[in-house]
Design a protein around this motif. Structure first.
Motif, mmCIF file in Angstrom:
data_model
loop_
_atom_site.group_PDB
_atom_site.id
_atom_site.type_symbol
_atom_site.label_atom_id
_atom_site.label_comp_id
_atom_site.label_asym_id
_atom_site.label_seq_id
_atom_site.Cartn_x
_atom_site.Cartn_y
_atom_site.Cartn_z
ATOM 1 N N ALA A 80 30.804 94.985 71.573
ATOM 2 C CA ALA A 80 31.295 93.990 70.618
ATOM 3 C C ALA A 80 31.325 94.584 69.219
ATOM 4 N N ALA A 81 32.319 94.213 68.466
ATOM 5 C CA ALA A 81 32.419 94.678 67.077
ATOM 6 C C ALA A 81 31.301 94.045 66.267
ATOM 7 N N PRO A 138 37.612 104.645 69.329
ATOM 8 C CA PRO A 138 37.901 103.377 68.653
ATOM 9 C C PRO A 138 37.063 103.217 67.386
ATOM 10 N N ASN A 139 37.635 102.547 66.420
ATOM 11 C CA ASN A 139 36.927 102.204 65.200
ATOM 12 C C ASN A 139 35.863 101.167 65.569
ATOM 13 N N VAL A 140 34.669 101.282 65.012
ATOM 14 C CA VAL A 140 33.592 100.359 65.357
ATOM 15 C C VAL A 140 33.959 98.915 65.025
ATOM 16 N N MET A 141 34.811 98.708 64.011
ATOM 17 C CA MET A 141 35.226 97.346 63.668
ATOM 18 C C MET A 141 36.109 96.724 64.756
ATOM 19 N N ALA A 158 28.986 106.969 65.545
ATOM 20 C CA ALA A 158 28.577 107.325 64.189
ATOM 21 C C ALA A 158 28.833 106.094 63.334
ATOM 22 N N VAL A 159 27.764 105.385 63.015
ATOM 23 C CA VAL A 159 27.883 104.118 62.296
ATOM 24 C C VAL A 159 26.784 104.062 61.230
ATOM 25 N N PRO A 160 27.099 104.331 59.973
ATOM 26 C CA PRO A 160 26.081 104.286 58.925
ATOM 27 C C PRO A 160 25.404 102.921 58.861
ATOM 28 N N GLY A 161 24.081 102.917 58.804
ATOM 29 C CA GLY A 161 23.334 101.672 58.690
ATOM 30 C C GLY A 161 23.101 100.943 59.999
ATOM 31 N N THR A 162 23.518 101.516 61.118
ATOM 32 C CA THR A 162 23.330 100.886 62.432
ATOM 33 C C THR A 162 22.679 101.890 63.368
ATOM 34 N N LYS A 186 31.788 94.170 57.812
ATOM 35 C CA LYS A 186 31.531 95.148 56.761
ATOM 36 C C LYS A 186 31.065 96.492 57.317
ATOM 37 N N THR A 187 30.903 96.595 58.612
ATOM 38 C CA THR A 187 30.412 97.819 59.228
ATOM 39 C C THR A 187 31.537 98.828 59.378
ATOM 40 N N THR A 188 31.272 100.063 58.992
ATOM 41 C CA THR A 188 32.237 101.138 59.157
ATOM 42 C C THR A 188 31.685 102.137 60.157
#
Length: 187
Positions: A152-153, A81-84, A106-110, A157-159
């Motif tokens: 939870a999403a 699933p997409n993190v959003m 894999a979530v840049p910035g998280t 703005k998180t990708t």
């Protein structure tokens, strides 16, 4: 396997803050410099690249697939699933063999996301480390009652991408430090 409850993360953050004293909370020194809030998945919209595109998703999917390889486990189901969109899934676990839910992201910035596992009246929250070389693994015993897994999403703005796999394992593989990560083994 580095799974930990989010309460343990909160204790670590408090202990780190207490030991730092007057130092700023944003200090980037020491092994715990990436400490994050325990109650929710955090992300920094400022540090997430705006140009994370199809090629990045494909690379992340290949990397996440490698982190979840296990020749001794039998695949039941998996998803990306997409993190959003977050994760909200109900799983059936029939039979006699124990199950294991492997989760990576894999979530840049998280640095981490919070995974909630629930079956009946039992529920545990766990921190899932993102952007790592190793997936977090959660033991789930076979039972007639299904269990749910949810993440939870984060902010809009998180990708990024989440990868989960439900597998069956031998009894000796599931034992580890806790045979039931939904009920928990703290007491």
């Amino acid at each position: 396997m580095r799974k930990r409850t989010t309460a343990a993360t909160a204790v670590a953050v408090l202990l780190t803050a207490a030991s730092v004293g007057g130092c700023g909370a944003n200090s980037d020194t020491g092994p715990n410099s990436a400490a994050i809030e325990a109650s929710s998945a955090t992300s920094s919209a400022d540090t997430a690249p705006a140009d994370w595109g199809k090629g990045d998703y494909e690379k992340a999917m290949k990397h996440l697939t490698r982190t979840l390889r296990d020749a001794d486990a039998e695949l039941v189901d998996s998803g990306f699933p997409n993190v959003m969109d977050g994760l909200s899934r109900t799983f059936r676990t029939p039979g006699d063999r124990p199950y294991r839910l492997d989760v990576d992201c894999a979530v840049p910035g998280t640095d981490e996301l919070t995974l909630a596992l629930k079956r009946g009246g039992e529920e545990q929250d766990w921190a899932v480390t993102c952007n790592d070389r190793e997936a977090d693994r959660f033991n789930v015993p076979a039972a007639g009652e299904p269990f749910t897994a949810s993440i939870a999403a984060p902010d809009s703005k998180t990708t990024g991408i989440i990868h989960w796999r439900l597998v069956t394992v031998r009894e000796d593989q599931a034992a580890g430090d806790c045979g039931d990560d939904i009920k928990g083994c703290d007491g």
